[in-house]
Motif scaffolding. Structure first.
Motif, PDB file in Angstrom:
ATOM      1  N   ALA A 109      -1.388   4.874  -6.889  1.00 48.06           N
ATOM      2  CA  ALA A 109      -2.746   5.396  -6.746  1.00 48.06           C
ATOM      3  C   ALA A 109      -3.056   6.300  -7.923  1.00 48.06           C
ATOM      4  N   THR A 123      -2.078   2.711  -3.559  1.00 40.71           N
ATOM      5  CA  THR A 123      -3.503   2.485  -3.788  1.00 40.71           C
ATOM      6  C   THR A 123      -4.285   3.758  -3.481  1.00 40.71           C
ATOM      7  N   ASP A 124      -5.492   3.860  -4.046  1.00 34.34           N
ATOM      8  CA  ASP A 124      -6.329   5.027  -3.787  1.00 34.34           C
ATOM      9  C   ASP A 124      -6.689   5.127  -2.310  1.00 34.34           C
ATOM     10  N   GLN A 125      -6.931   3.988  -1.665  1.00 41.54           N
ATOM     11  CA  GLN A 125      -7.265   3.994  -0.243  1.00 41.54           C
ATOM     12  C   GLN A 125      -6.113   4.576   0.578  1.00 41.54           C
ATOM     13  N   GLN A 163      -5.882   8.462   0.013  1.00 43.33           N
ATOM     14  CA  GLN A 163      -6.882   9.243   0.745  1.00 43.33           C
ATOM     15  C   GLN A 163      -6.552   9.311   2.233  1.00 43.33           C
ATOM     16  N   HIS A 164      -6.091   8.184   2.790  1.00 49.22           N
ATOM     17  CA  HIS A 164      -5.787   8.151   4.219  1.00 49.22           C
ATOM     18  C   HIS A 164      -4.573   9.022   4.542  1.00 49.22           C
ATOM     19  N   PRO A 212      -1.913   3.357   6.456  1.00 47.83           N
ATOM     20  CA  PRO A 212      -3.296   3.562   6.005  1.00 47.83           C
ATOM     21  C   PRO A 212      -4.195   2.344   6.130  1.00 47.83           C
ATOM     22  N   ILE A 213      -3.637   1.158   6.275  1.00 51.64           N
ATOM     23  CA  ILE A 213      -4.448  -0.051   6.380  1.00 51.64           C
ATOM     24  C   ILE A 213      -4.375  -0.651   7.776  1.00 51.64           C
ATOM     25  N   HIS A 258       0.798  -1.223   0.000  1.00 55.40           N
ATOM     26  CA  HIS A 258       0.000   0.000   0.000  1.00 55.40           C
ATOM     27  C   HIS A 258       0.834   1.277   0.000  1.00 55.40           C
TER      28      HIS A 258
END
Length: 314
Positions: free
Chosen positions: A122, A149-151, A154-155, A280-281, A88
């Motif tokens: 991302a 990644t997009d997630q 954003q985070h 972020p994850i 990520h």
């Protein structure tokens, strides 16, 4: 698709091109004047053909920004100094001389071109800056976070906005500050004359909030190693704030007064030393330290020899 910006003028009377330059800080005055000439600027729903129009409080200004011509990005085999990586997130130690993403004058050979050859990125960061969460100036070295990644993007963006991510820098400045630490809370905006520079804007409405925390790490005669922590992330923030307090970054080609130091440096002596953020994850805290580049180490060694000081623990 064209972009648009809609502004409501408040408590400020100024010429249209100057007023827009204070709002659209990523645009040069000449670019703004060209938009006006092209009929891309309206005041109170009327196209304004002249840059000399006076903007008054209560005026609504609408700007149509034509879509830039986007060239297809090419992956390039450029070496990367990886400090941390998983599925990520990627944190790199950026060298001096490497531009972060393609822009005018730098269509290729950037960090983004190198990243495209290394991993997926991302997509929501933008066509020309995929995965780029924050930037470092071309000759500023050190830790920079990239979202795969997009997630993650954003985070990480949310952390920067909430000021929960911690960005720490080391820089060598000219002179010796009178105190051991301090906070510079001065808004920064595009320089009113030289549009390639940023500047502290004493009229706050013409700049954006910018806060830098600093403390002395090591005094080196007429030079000082300073630890900086960013609370905000404006363009050239540390370089502008350092110059504002009378101690510009050594070898800064834009904001120093041309002092000679006798050490060959590729650019300003500023290094993004440590980056702390929440994954972020997994939500675990990650702290990554970027080793000082050789030219920075050499600079410190030379200055220490001059004043016969012991080496720092950093």
């Amino acid at each position: 698709m064209n972009e648009t910006s809609d502004f409501l003028a408040k408590n400020q009377i100024d010429r249209l091109d100057r007023w827009l330059a204070s709002q659209l800080t990523d645009f040069s005055r000449s670019r703004i004047q060209k938009l006006i000439e092209q009929g891309s600027v309206k005041i109170n729903d009327q196209i304004c053909p002249t840059k000399n129009k006076i903007v008054k409080p209560g005026d609504r200004i609408y700007v149509i920004i034509p879509e830039a011509e986007i060239s297809e990005l090419q992956a390039e085999n450029i070496p990367l100094d990886i400090l941390y990586e998983d599925d990520h997130l990627l944190i790199l130690n950026k060298p001096a001389g490497l531009v972060v993403h393609p822009a005018a004058g730098h269509p290729a050979g950037t960090l983004v071109n190198a990243l495209l050859a290394h991993c997926p990125l991302a997509e929501i960061g933008g066509v020309q800056r995929p995965g780029i969460v924050h930037r470092l100036d071309k000759d500023t070295t050190g830790a920079i976070a990239i979202a795969k990644t997009d997630q993650a993007y954003q985070h990480l963006q949310a952390q920067l906005k909430a000021k929960t991510a911690r960005r720490e820098y080391l820089g060598v400045v000219y002179g010796s500050p009178k105190t051991e630490s301090g906070i510079i809370d001065q808004p920064i905006g595009r320089h009113l004359v030289d549009r390639k520079k940023m500047a502290v804007m004493l009229e706050e409405k013409k700049g954006r909030l910018a806060v830098t925390h600093w403390r002395v790490e090591e005094r080196l005669g007429n030079y000082t190693l300073i630890h900086f922590q960013l609370e905000t992330g404006r363009t050239h923030q540390i370089r502008v704030h350092s110059a504002y307090m009378g101690h510009p970054i050594v070898a800064d080609p834009v904001y120093s007064s041309g002092h000679k130091i006798g050490v060959n440096l590729p650019g300003q002596a500023l290094h993004a030393w440590r980056l702390s953020l929440e994954h972020p994850i997994s939500r675990q805290m990650i702290q990554v330290t970027a080793p000082l580049p050789p030219h920075f180490v050499t600079l410190l060694e030379v200055l220490r020899r001059r004043v016969a000081l012991p080496a720092s623990s950093i």
